[in-house]
Design an enzyme around this catalytic site. Structure first.
Site, short mmCIF file in Angstrom:
data_model
loop_
_atom_site.label_atom_id
_atom_site.label_comp_id
_atom_site.label_asym_id
_atom_site.label_seq_id
_atom_site.Cartn_x
_atom_site.Cartn_y
_atom_site.Cartn_z
N CYS A 299 43.17 32.00 43.80
CA CYS A 299 43.48 32.78 42.60
C CYS A 299 44.06 31.91 41.50
O CYS A 299 43.41 31.64 40.50
CB CYS A 299 44.44 33.91 42.95
SG CYS A 299 43.74 35.17 44.03
N LYS B 174 43.22 41.09 35.79
CA LYS B 174 43.38 40.30 37.01
C LYS B 174 43.48 38.81 36.69
O LYS B 174 44.34 38.10 37.23
CB LYS B 174 42.22 40.56 37.97
CG LYS B 174 42.19 39.64 39.19
CD LYS B 174 43.47 39.76 40.02
CE LYS B 174 43.58 38.68 41.08
NZ LYS B 174 42.61 38.80 42.15
#
Length: 419
Positions: free
Chosen positions: A257, A203
């Site tokens: 993110c 991720k």
């Protein structure tokens, strides 16, 4: 299946809505009492296509309710924020740890615990697992722990949660299997079972890949402005190569993110992750680049410039998501330089922001910082009537053509105005 989801933000709430839609009994937990009250009335507090209708239907059917505290259930999913520690750029796990501790009183043997929050590699093994082991649980036997990061795009979250592939990283193989079964409730994409540490690094690297490539485009924009070359033309031509895909430069990188996750890798291996850190530094420099060049543009084109119309504070177009948005640093810097700032963003209901006419009245420059669809084809007639000087500085490169009486500046022709 009863599912307790801790954190009802941009990921937790859509996830809750989809589980509820597919017949699960869902409890959404959040520390914000106002948000909890609204959710129990079927009112979503985030702007995302499909979310309001989904939550309203779930509440009406009795499949969803919100609370300030967790309750007993079958599966517990943690979707709280993970900022970075500014001193060493490491992952701040304090919200995740607090969320895990909050479910301890209602955990039972056989439960599944899933961490969706983006975390640094080895966090599940080294920090999260001991929280439950210290309570007497045996991970993989009577409690099943996994890290299952989300991978969605704001504005498409409800669709992508269903259709995107999903990584499920368990502490043991049985943990992975149990967690994967939870997501099979609604996920139609491939569900990939792996180790927790592999899921964590995967991720972080997904967002790091994107951050590094954006940094390359931003660096190109700076080079073009410095040496007198149209950077946008360079990108368009280079991308005609069958194996080249240079991104579009912008005012900086925002969101929870791309602007944060690369630091989690860097903090684990600072002597090795040099490209990752340099990319972060490049993207972090872009607000300063915009501030500096805005000043240069106005000093050349309007010696009496006082007011700037900032169009957009969201980091992502067509959303109200302003997390880590570079717009705020730019606004602060321009105010410090003495300019009056009028913010216009149609995706926000903020009393300090202005409508189109108020924002542009007597303005010397429109500064576009977000690629909302509303900004791609502006009402140029109104703009001309309202503005003191008819200048647009488009840092998102979304406007293709303007009338002759308006000056359009972007990262293609910026070099003409920054000397």
């Amino acid at each position: 299946m009863k599912i307790c989801i801790v954190g009802q933000g941009y990921i937790g709430l859509p996830t809750a809505a989809l589980f509820a839609k597919n017949g699960c009994e869902v409890l959404g937990v959040d520390v914000n009492e106002e948000i909890v009250d609204k959710l129990n009335q079927g009112i979503a507090h985030i702007e995302e296509p499909g979310i309001t209708e989904a939550i309203s239907n779930a509440v009406e059917k009795g499949h969803y309710h919100a609370s300030l505290k967790p309750e007993e259930g079958d599966t517990f999913i943690i979707t709280v924020p993970t900022p970075y520690v500014k001193e060493d750029l490491s992952c701040d796990l304090s919200y995740v740890i607090s969320a895990c501790q909050s479910i301890l009183p209602v955990l039972n043997k056989g439960n599944v615990v899933i961490i969706e929050s983006t975390i640094a590699p080895m966090s599940t093994d080294e920090i999260i697992k001991p929280i439950f082991e210290n309570e007497g649980f045996v991970i993989g036997e009577d409690l099943f722990l996994a890290h299952c990061p989300e991978r969605v795009l704001p504005g498409q979250i409800m669709e992508e949660l269903v259709n995107n592939n999903r990584i499920v990283g368990g502490i043991t193989e049985e943990c992975s299997r149990k967690a994967a079964d939870v997501y099979r409730t609604f996920v139609e994409g491939e569900i990939i079972e792996t180790e927790a540490k592999t899921a964590e690094l995967s991720k972080c690297m997904e967002n790091t890949f994107r951050d590094v490539n954006i940094a390359l485009a931003n660096e190109l924009a700076k080079i073009g402005a410095e040496i007198g070359v149209n950077a946008l033309d360079v990108i368009e031509m280079a991308n005609k190569h069958p194996r080249v895909n240079i991104h579009s430069p912008g005012p900086g990188v925002g969101g929870h993110c791309l602007a944060i996750d690369p630091y989690f890798i860097y903090a684990k291996a600072p002597e090795t992750a040099k490209i990752i850190k340099l990319a972060r530094d490049t993207n972090n420099s872009m607000p300063g680049f915009v501030i500096e060049n805005t000043g240069k543009i106005l000093s050349k084109l309007d010696a009496d410039a006082e007011k700037i119309s900032v169009f957009g504070v969201a980091y992502k177009g067509n959303t109200d998501d302003a997390r880590e948005s570079p717009a705020f640093e730019i606004i602060t810097g321009l105010k410090a330089a003495g300019y009056e700032i009028a913010i216009h963003d149609p995706h926000f209901d903020n009393p300090d922001y202005f409508d189109f006419d108020e924002a542009t009245k007597d303005s010397s420059l429109v500064l576009i910082l977000t690629d909302h669809d509303q900004f791609k084809d502006l009402d140029y007639e109104r703009l001309s009537k309202n503005m003191k000087s008819k200048i647009i500085f488009d840092t998102k490169n979304i406007i293709k053509e303007v009338p002759d009486d308006i000056t359009l500046i972007n990262y293609g022709n910026l070099y003409k105005y920054n000397k």
